[in-house]
Structures are given as structure tokens and as C-alpha cells.
Design a protein around this motif. Structure first.
Motif, mmCIF file in Angstrom:
data_model
loop_
_atom_site.group_PDB
_atom_site.id
_atom_site.type_symbol
_atom_site.label_atom_id
_atom_site.label_comp_id
_atom_site.label_asym_id
_atom_site.label_seq_id
_atom_site.Cartn_x
_atom_site.Cartn_y
_atom_site.Cartn_z
ATOM 1 N N VAL A 268 0.953 -1.341 0.049
ATOM 2 C CA VAL A 268 0.193 0.038 0.070
ATOM 3 C C VAL A 268 0.814 1.156 -0.077
ATOM 4 C CG1 VAL A 268 -2.008 -1.020 1.045
ATOM 5 C CG2 VAL A 268 -0.187 -0.069 2.523
ATOM 6 N N LEU A 269 2.106 1.337 0.485
ATOM 7 C CA LEU A 269 3.010 2.440 0.394
ATOM 8 C C LEU A 269 3.414 2.653 -1.221
ATOM 9 C CD1 LEU A 269 5.255 1.901 3.597
ATOM 10 C CD2 LEU A 269 3.084 3.253 3.393
ATOM 11 N N THR A 270 3.505 3.799 -1.219
ATOM 12 C CA THR A 270 4.124 4.325 -2.406
ATOM 13 C C THR A 270 5.636 4.057 -2.407
ATOM 14 O OG1 THR A 270 4.505 6.736 -1.636
ATOM 15 C CG2 THR A 270 2.174 6.157 -2.707
ATOM 16 N N ALA A 271 6.431 4.438 -3.537
ATOM 17 C CA ALA A 271 7.882 4.238 -3.481
ATOM 18 C C ALA A 271 8.400 5.354 -2.610
ATOM 19 C CB ALA A 271 8.342 4.325 -4.808
ATOM 20 N N ASP A 272 7.814 6.206 -2.827
ATOM 21 C CA ASP A 272 8.491 7.599 -1.767
ATOM 22 C C ASP A 272 8.284 7.227 -0.309
ATOM 23 O OD1 ASP A 272 9.510 9.031 -3.672
ATOM 24 O OD2 ASP A 272 7.877 10.376 -4.190
ATOM 25 N N GLU A 273 7.007 6.725 -0.023
ATOM 26 C CA GLU A 273 6.541 6.406 1.512
ATOM 27 C C GLU A 273 7.666 5.143 1.839
ATOM 28 O OE1 GLU A 273 2.025 7.722 1.745
ATOM 29 O OE2 GLU A 273 2.314 5.635 0.675
ATOM 30 N N LYS A 274 7.861 4.207 1.168
ATOM 31 C CA LYS A 274 8.615 3.222 1.435
ATOM 32 C C LYS A 274 10.022 3.554 1.811
ATOM 33 C CE LYS A 274 6.104 -0.472 -0.933
ATOM 34 N NZ LYS A 274 6.254 -1.406 -2.431
ATOM 35 N N LEU A 277 10.144 5.818 4.992
ATOM 36 C CA LEU A 277 9.994 4.749 6.156
ATOM 37 C C LEU A 277 11.401 3.823 6.534
ATOM 38 C CD1 LEU A 277 8.658 3.573 8.605
ATOM 39 C CD2 LEU A 277 7.398 2.052 6.915
ATOM 40 N N LEU A 278 11.962 3.468 5.239
ATOM 41 C CA LEU A 278 13.180 2.769 5.353
ATOM 42 C C LEU A 278 14.255 3.598 6.027
ATOM 43 C CD1 LEU A 278 13.655 0.839 2.040
ATOM 44 C CD2 LEU A 278 13.469 -0.262 4.508
ATOM 45 N N GLU A 279 14.346 5.036 5.458
ATOM 46 C CA GLU A 279 15.320 5.906 5.874
ATOM 47 C C GLU A 279 15.185 6.196 7.430
ATOM 48 O OE1 GLU A 279 14.656 9.279 3.438
ATOM 49 O OE2 GLU A 279 15.897 8.497 1.813
ATOM 50 N N VAL A 280 13.911 6.348 7.952
ATOM 51 C CA VAL A 280 13.735 6.562 9.249
ATOM 52 C C VAL A 280 14.150 5.174 10.171
ATOM 53 C CG1 VAL A 280 11.780 6.897 10.876
ATOM 54 C CG2 VAL A 280 11.718 8.186 8.836
ATOM 55 N N ILE A 281 13.860 4.214 9.687
ATOM 56 C CA ILE A 281 14.369 2.966 10.523
ATOM 57 C C ILE A 281 15.730 2.877 10.436
ATOM 58 C CG2 ILE A 281 13.957 0.428 10.399
ATOM 59 C CD1 ILE A 281 11.248 0.586 9.394
ATOM 60 N N ASP A 282 16.495 3.228 9.352
ATOM 61 C CA ASP A 282 17.807 2.981 9.145
ATOM 62 C C ASP A 282 18.257 4.286 10.239
ATOM 63 O OD1 ASP A 282 20.301 2.225 7.969
ATOM 64 O OD2 ASP A 282 20.501 4.368 7.299
ATOM 65 N N ALA A 283 17.861 5.613 10.354
ATOM 66 C CA ALA A 283 18.315 6.450 11.013
ATOM 67 C C ALA A 283 18.248 5.821 12.599
ATOM 68 C CB ALA A 283 17.636 7.540 11.127
ATOM 69 N N TYR A 284 17.104 5.153 13.060
ATOM 70 C CA TYR A 284 17.022 4.757 14.223
ATOM 71 C C TYR A 284 18.246 3.609 14.631
ATOM 72 C CZ TYR A 284 15.760 1.713 18.145
ATOM 73 O OH TYR A 284 15.600 0.991 19.105
ATOM 74 N N THR A 285 18.162 2.793 13.728
ATOM 75 C CA THR A 285 19.338 1.787 14.005
ATOM 76 C C THR A 285 20.539 2.132 14.016
ATOM 77 O OG1 THR A 285 19.282 1.180 11.451
ATOM 78 C CG2 THR A 285 17.811 0.009 12.809
ATOM 79 N N LYS A 286 20.939 3.319 13.545
ATOM 80 C CA LYS A 286 22.146 4.095 13.510
ATOM 81 C C LYS A 286 22.180 4.826 14.807
ATOM 82 C CE LYS A 286 23.380 3.920 8.436
ATOM 83 N NZ LYS A 286 23.436 4.690 7.323
ATOM 84 N N GLU A 287 21.176 5.037 15.509
ATOM 85 C CA GLU A 287 21.055 5.782 16.967
ATOM 86 C C GLU A 287 21.249 7.256 16.505
ATOM 87 O OE1 GLU A 287 22.834 4.039 20.356
ATOM 88 O OE2 GLU A 287 23.522 2.243 19.176
ATOM 89 N N LEU A 288 20.537 7.766 15.401
ATOM 90 C CA LEU A 288 20.444 8.997 15.028
ATOM 91 C C LEU A 288 19.088 9.676 15.371
ATOM 92 C CD1 LEU A 288 22.016 9.053 11.305
ATOM 93 C CD2 LEU A 288 23.328 9.473 13.449
ATOM 94 N N VAL A 289 18.178 8.910 15.620
ATOM 95 C CA VAL A 289 16.761 9.511 16.104
ATOM 96 C C VAL A 289 16.463 8.374 17.136
ATOM 97 C CG1 VAL A 289 16.497 10.698 13.994
ATOM 98 C CG2 VAL A 289 15.543 8.256 14.316
ATOM 99 N N PRO A 290 15.701 8.657 18.161
ATOM 100 C CA PRO A 290 15.092 7.820 19.023
ATOM 101 C C PRO A 290 13.815 7.023 18.458
ATOM 102 C CG PRO A 290 14.185 9.947 19.531
ATOM 103 C CD PRO A 290 14.973 9.945 18.249
ATOM 104 N N LEU A 291 13.537 5.883 19.197
ATOM 105 C CA LEU A 291 12.486 4.901 18.917
ATOM 106 C C LEU A 291 11.327 5.633 18.554
ATOM 107 C CD1 LEU A 291 11.852 2.046 18.513
ATOM 108 C CD2 LEU A 291 11.396 1.802 20.922
#
Length: 329
Positions: A268-274, A277-291
Motif C-alpha cells: 500500500v505504500l508508494t515508492a516515496d513512502e517506502k 520509512l526505510l530511511e527513518v528505520i535506518d536512522a534509528y538503527t544508527k542511533e541518530l533518532v530515538p525509537l
């Protein structure tokens, strides 16, 4: 007017955990010197979302305010509780009171307990124990009351108030307290195989963030529901659940759960939305943003696309957002 406990997933009522706490931490002037150790986080931040059961072992066992200070002396495994100046031994008096008080607390739907760090009666860990002949103390004791309570109720979420200054420990303790509150609600309603399956299902992602292995083991227990004594099944399930939640939910484990949740939206997500979301999850796993950042975006998609299964997952709102616990982990 008290605040609601939390925003619950669809179809589930909110709960208010019942949490025991050392009275001095609520600002009650019950310490040996007539003072208190009011904890602003407990009183002002957590307080609106839980109900407290205040306990002061020293006052409740009959000691006055002010009073002579106490300390632990002797064998750290079974120390004596004595007054600092006069050396009066109050061990048996405190133990007898503690046994009776713990009996009372065990009959309550208690969901957690916050102890006073370092207290010879209420300290949970690293309490000073002095050698019989004098000398430097070891940091290996437990307060007499804290020991009695945790020995009697080993599955109860507990912490020293000092450890709650650590964001990860604070979030873990409060998460466990709210899970225990939901479990108490289930127990009050009456266990059934169906209700246990529903509880397990709604906590799937939350448990997976701590231990996939424990989640699978709990799933095997639930699958036995139709052919096993329900009380025995419930006891085994709660023991496994609390063992899982005591394990640290690491950034790596959280990242795996977030990626798993993302999979529900792949059609259901558009390519941009995907990509976002991947960028946000990646930023979290790199501890750049909180959960809270990826979870907020996922909650947005849950509502936008009406994803009913995820709407029922406690992982996405395990405790009140006002506590801001995931802003710091």
C-alpha cells in the motif's frame, strides 16, 4: 481529575497499574531525619498514570520520626538490621512486619514496586553491609523488606528509584508494569484459551523486541491451552513473559521488529513512502533518532490504511505517550 492510563489498541480498555513505592519518594516526611526524598519523575510524570501503594517499612513496623539511623551488619546473605549508634538489633522485628506486609501486598493486583536506593530496609540492590568488627562496607546487600517482597513475588517488576534515571531501565520497568496491569485485568476477567491467545497475539511484537526465542516458547505454551490446566498454563505463561521482558530490547532487536511491521504495508505504500520509512528505520538503527520517530510514522500508517492487526498491537503504544519514554531510547 486523574489522567487516563494510556491510549489502548482498538477494542481494549486502558489500565492503570497499581505500583508500590517507598513513601519517602512521594514526598512523605518519613525518613529517619524527618525528611523525604521526593522523586519528581515518580510524582509528577508517572503519578497521573498509575495508582501508588506507599510503603515505609521503618515507620510501619513502629519506629518513630525522627529516629536513630539503621544499617545492615554481618553476612551480606543474611545481615542483621541494627541502629547505628546504640547497636539495637531490629532484625526480627522488621522481618516479622515484612512477612505480614508482604502477605497483604500479595493479595493486591500489584504491577510493580519502586524501592529507595541504598535503604537498609527498602534498598533493592547494592545496599551497604558493614562487617561485624567494623571496617569498610560491601555493596552486596538487600534491604530487609525489599528482600522479603522480591523473594515472595519474584515475577513482579521492581526497580530502585536511582536506576530509573537510566532511560533504558526506566522504559523497561514501566513497560513491564503496564504489561503486568494488562495481565491482572485478564486474570480478573478469568482465563480461557481464547483470551490467552488474544493476549499473546496483541503482545507479539512487544515480546519479540526483547526475545524472539521467548516469544516462540510462549506461543508453544498457548498452543497447549485446550489440553492443560488453565491455572498452571497461566502461571507458566506469566513466568516466561516476565523473563522475556526483563531482557534488554536492543536497537538491533527493535530494528528487526520495525522492519517486520513495515512488511504489513509493502502493498500500500508508494515508492516515496517506502523510501522514507526505510530511511527513518535506518536512522534509528544508527542511533541518530530515538525509537519514537519510526514508531510514530508506523502508527500514522496504521491509521491511514486501517491495518487492524497492527492497531491491536501493544508494541505501538505500550505505555502513555505523555511519559515520553521512547523519546530517549
Amino acid at each position: 481529575m486523574s489522567a487516563p492510563a494510556e491510549e489502548a489498541p482498538a477494542g481494549i480498555p486502558a489500565v492503570r497499574p497499581l505500583v508500590g513505592v517507598s513513601r519517602c519518594l512521594l514526598g512523605h516526611p518519613v525518613r529517619f531525619d524527618g525528611g523525604h526524598k521526593r522523586d519528581a519523575f515518580l510524582v509528577d510524570t508517572l503519578g497521573p498514570f498509575v495508582d501508588f501503594v506507599p510503603v515505609c517499612p521503618e515507620v510501619e513496623c513502629g519506629l518513630g520520626v525522627p529516629r536513630e539511623a539503621l544499617r545492615l551488619v554481618g553476612d551480606p546473605a543474611s545481615p542483621r538490621l541494627v541502629t547505628v549508634r546504640s547497636g539495637q538489633d531490629l532484625t526480627e522485628r522488621m522481618r516479622a512486619w515484612a512477612e505480614a506486609r508482604v502477605d497483604e501486598l500479595a493479595r493486591l493486583p500489584l504491577c510493580g514496586f519502586v524501592f529507595k536506593f541504598g535503604s537498609p530496609s527498602s534498598g533493592l540492590t547494592r545496599v551497604k553491609v558493614y562487617p561485624e568488627g567494623g571496617g569498610a562496607p560491601s555493596l552486596s546487600g538487600r534491604g530487609v523488606f525489599a528482600a522479603a517482597l522480591t523473594d515472595r513475588l519474584p515475577l513482579l517488576p521492581v526497580e530502585d528509584e536511582g536506576r530509573l534515571n537510566d532511560p533504558g531501565l526506566r522504559e523497561n520497568f514501566i513497560e513491564r508494569a503496564f504489561v503486568m496491569a494488562r495481565w491482572r485485568t485478564l486474570a480478573a476477567e478469568g482465563f480461557s484459551p481464547g483470551r490467552l491467545v488474544d493476549f499473546h497475539t496483541r503482545h507479539k511484537l512487544l515480546v519479540m523486541a526483547h526475545s524472539v526465542e521467548h516469544y516462540r516458547a510462549l506461543g508453544r505454551l498457548v498452543a497447549q491451552g485446550a489440553g492443560r490446566n488453565l491455572d498452571e498454563l497461566a502461571a507458566a505463561y506469566l513466568a516466561g513473559l516476565m523473563a522475556a521482558l526483563r531482557l534488554r530490547a536492543t536497537v538491533k532487536k527493535q530494528g528487526n521488529v520495525l522492519a517486520h511491521v513495515m512488511g504489513y504495508f509493502k502493498r500500500v505504500l508508494t515508492a516515496d513512502e517506502k523510501r522514507e520509512l526505510l530511511e527513518v528505520i535506518d536512522a534509528y538503527t544508527k542511533e541518530l533518532v530515538p525509537l519514537v520517530v519510526p514508531v510514530t510514522l508506523l502508527n500514522h500508517y496504521v491509521r491511514k490504511f486501517g491495518e487492524s492487526y497492527l492497531a491491536g498491537q501493544w508494541y505501538l503504544r505500550p505505555h502513555p505517550a505523555e511519559l515520553k519514554l521512547r523519546n530517549h531510547v
